[in-house]
Design a protein around this motif. Structure first.
Motif, PDB file in Angstrom:
ATOM      1  N   HIS A   8     -23.179  26.245  -1.076  1.00  0.00           N
ATOM      2  CA  HIS A   8     -23.717  25.702  -2.328  1.00  0.00           C
ATOM      3  C   HIS A   8     -22.813  25.962  -3.536  1.00  0.00           C
ATOM      4  O   HIS A   8     -23.055  25.439  -4.628  1.00  0.00           O
ATOM      5  N   ALA A   9     -21.769  26.758  -3.368  1.00  0.00           N
ATOM      6  CA  ALA A   9     -20.821  27.026  -4.452  1.00  0.00           C
ATOM      7  C   ALA A   9     -19.512  27.491  -3.833  1.00  0.00           C
ATOM      8  O   ALA A   9     -19.418  27.731  -2.630  1.00  0.00           O
ATOM      9  N   VAL A  10     -18.488  27.626  -4.660  1.00  0.00           N
ATOM     10  CA  VAL A  10     -17.191  28.137  -4.214  1.00  0.00           C
ATOM     11  C   VAL A  10     -16.709  29.194  -5.198  1.00  0.00           C
ATOM     12  O   VAL A  10     -17.231  29.341  -6.301  1.00  0.00           O
ATOM     13  N   VAL A  11     -15.701  29.943  -4.763  1.00  0.00           N
ATOM     14  CA  VAL A  11     -15.123  31.014  -5.566  1.00  0.00           C
ATOM     15  C   VAL A  11     -13.624  30.783  -5.676  1.00  0.00           C
ATOM     16  O   VAL A  11     -12.975  30.356  -4.719  1.00  0.00           O
ATOM     17  N   LEU A  12     -13.076  31.073  -6.846  1.00  0.00           N
ATOM     18  CA  LEU A  12     -11.632  31.061  -7.036  1.00  0.00           C
ATOM     19  C   LEU A  12     -11.140  32.500  -7.072  1.00  0.00           C
ATOM     20  O   LEU A  12     -11.798  33.380  -7.625  1.00  0.00           O
ATOM     21  N   ALA A  13      -9.977  32.739  -6.478  1.00  0.00           N
ATOM     22  CA  ALA A  13      -9.421  34.090  -6.449  1.00  0.00           C
ATOM     23  C   ALA A  13      -7.915  34.027  -6.645  1.00  0.00           C
ATOM     24  O   ALA A  13      -7.266  33.047  -6.273  1.00  0.00           O
ATOM     25  N   ALA A  14      -7.376  35.088  -7.248  1.00  0.00           N
ATOM     26  CA  ALA A  14      -5.930  35.182  -7.437  1.00  0.00           C
ATOM     27  C   ALA A  14      -5.493  36.623  -7.264  1.00  0.00           C
ATOM     28  O   ALA A  14      -6.249  37.554  -7.547  1.00  0.00           O
ATOM     29  N   ASP A  15      -4.278  36.788  -6.800  1.00  0.00           N
ATOM     30  CA  ASP A  15      -3.715  38.108  -6.550  1.00  0.00           C
ATOM     31  C   ASP A  15      -2.324  38.153  -7.164  1.00  0.00           C
ATOM     32  O   ASP A  15      -1.422  37.436  -6.724  1.00  0.00           O
ATOM     33  N   VAL A  32     -17.747  25.996  -9.059  1.00  0.00           N
ATOM     34  CA  VAL A  32     -17.171  27.351  -9.072  1.00  0.00           C
ATOM     35  C   VAL A  32     -18.163  28.308  -9.713  1.00  0.00           C
ATOM     36  O   VAL A  32     -18.538  28.154 -10.874  1.00  0.00           O
ATOM     37  N   CYS A  33     -18.596  29.303  -8.959  1.00  0.00           N
ATOM     38  CA  CYS A  33     -19.564  30.260  -9.502  1.00  0.00           C
ATOM     39  C   CYS A  33     -18.903  31.493 -10.093  1.00  0.00           C
ATOM     40  O   CYS A  33     -19.539  32.254 -10.831  1.00  0.00           O
ATOM     41  N   GLY A  34     -17.615  31.730  -9.782  1.00  0.00           N
ATOM     42  CA  GLY A  34     -16.952  32.892 -10.334  1.00  0.00           C
ATOM     43  C   GLY A  34     -15.491  32.943  -9.926  1.00  0.00           C
ATOM     44  O   GLY A  34     -15.044  32.224  -9.027  1.00  0.00           O
TER      45      GLY A  34
END
Length: 408
Positions: A85-92, A148-150
């Motif tokens: 129902h949602a997706v997350v973005l991430a970076a390193d 995008v939820c977070g």
């Protein structure tokens, strides 16, 4: 990205919809009957609270079919967290390189990209670049910005997770005290054109997130887990009972600044820090002095990959120096798993670590210890960052607030 193991929601009629969701996500109760039995709530109350989660799109009936009910009677339909129902973005972020990804709520990477982003260029440049990458990942996968939820971000420095700001980071000149959360949220909005308001942003140390990602995906039963990242610098992430241990203000795990001698000027301004003599950056400097050009830990990694003998010898010696320090870490924390990650995480370095670790630590401290290399590779920080966002947003104490905001 399942809920943390071992949590039990109790409290009778006060048990919230968030507690029920947590029990389902952790696998402790996956039927209505099991939720009744574990919480003491009535069938009607469980039904009402589950209905809110269904209407929010966070919960769905499981695809595994009916199972025996703990209360007897007809087989029960299983429940499961709906990770679609949602997706997350991430970076390193590393010192000279970065990775970004779009993930499902259950930790599957849908798309990713990597490239040069130099932290010394400053937060404005780097965070604007991440915002652009995020927009490209959404376009590539066909996801709307509103899905995008977070956002989760790992950085190579100590982080006050209460504010999301780095605190006196030796390798991040110009970042000290900077409002990373606010700027990255704005960068996301600027590049995606979304008008739904600020997106929650969580920031943590990169080694913490690598440890979190590795522990949750491969070592969930390990109650004390330590990951040591040896790249341009040296840092460690510690996961205890399924949660990241950060210390009082985010400084836990900063192994690179343990004094091991008087030689070698560190980026922090002191002499004799472990990072100054045994990091990927230190090995790169020694190789360059010996006539083998290497600018960073990533260059050392490439030399090790082709079996360069001098790089291997220096990596093994660096491993011995780190292993000497880790003997104290292992004695103090008594972990079940010690994982080596980063640019130097190969056979020469690991051999050196084991030589000194087992020589210096008491047999009692290492009797049940597994010393291993990273499983997830360069994706560990991304997966850990995504998991951190999900655990934050779907924690029981935050679920009620978010359901109310949705009008459910």
């Amino acid at each position: 990205m399942t809920g943390k193991p071992g949590r039990t929601a109790r409290g009778g009629a006060q048990t919230s919809a968030g507690d029920l969701l947590d029990l389902v996500r952790s696998g402790q109760a996956v039927t209505r009957g099991a939720l009744q039995q574990l919480t003491g709530l009535s069938r009607a109350t469980v039904g009402q609270r589950l209905d809110r989660l269904f209407r929010a799109g966070w919960l769905r009936e499981g695809a595994g079919g009916p199972v025996d009910s703990p209360l007897g009677g007809r087989p029960a339909i299983t429940l499961e967290f709906d990770g679609s129902h949602a997706v997350v973005l991430a970076a390193d972020l590393d010192t000279r390189h970065a990775r970004a990804a779009l993930l499902t709520l259950t930790g599957e990477i849908l798309a990713e990209r990597s490239g040069a982003l130099v932290v010394e260029d400053g937060p404005e440049v780097v965070l604007a670049g991440l915002g652009r990458w995020f927009a490209e990942l959404l376009t590539e996968t066909g996801h709307a910005p509103e899905s995008v939820c977070g956002i989760g971000l790992g950085v190579p420095g100590p982080v006050d997770t209460g504010t999301g700001r780095v605190v006196q980071p030796p390798m991040m000149s110009g970042w000290d005290g900077y409002d990373i959360r606010g700027r990255l949220s704005r960068a996301f909005t600027e590049h995606t054109g979304t008008g739904t308001g600020p997106v929650p942003v969580l920031v943590d140390n990169d080694a913490n997130l690598m440890a979190y990602g590795e522990q949750r995906t491969g070592y969930q039963d390990c109650r004390a887990f330590v990951l040591v990242k040896v790249s341009t610098g040296i840092g460690a992430g510690v996961v205890v009972d399924g949660a990241i241990y950060r210390g009082v203000d985010g400084g836990a795990g900063d192994l690179g600044h343990i004094r091991v001698g008087t030689e070698g000027l560190c980026r922090c301004g002191s002499y004799g820090c472990l990072a100054a003599v045994a990091s990927g950056g230190a090995v790169a400097r020694r190789l360059t002095e010996a006539g083998v050009p290497a600018a960073s830990g990533s260059d050392v990694r490439e030399l090790l990959a082709v079996g360069h003998p001098e790089a291997a010898a220096l990596a093994r010696e660096a491993g011995r120096q780190v292993g000497d320090v880790l003997a104290t870490v292992v004695t103090l924390l008594n972990p079940g798993v010690l994982m080596i990650a980063g640019d130097l995480a190969g056979t020469p370095f690991l051999t050196g670590v084991r030589e000194l670790l087992y020589q210096r630590a008491l047999p009692r401290s290492t009797a049940h210890l597994d010393v291993v290399t990273a499983r997830l590779g360069e994706r560990a920080g991304l997966i850990g960052a995504g998991a951190l966002v999900v655990e934050h947003l779907y924690a029981p104490e935050r679920v009620e607030e978010r359901l109310a905001a949705l009008g459910v």
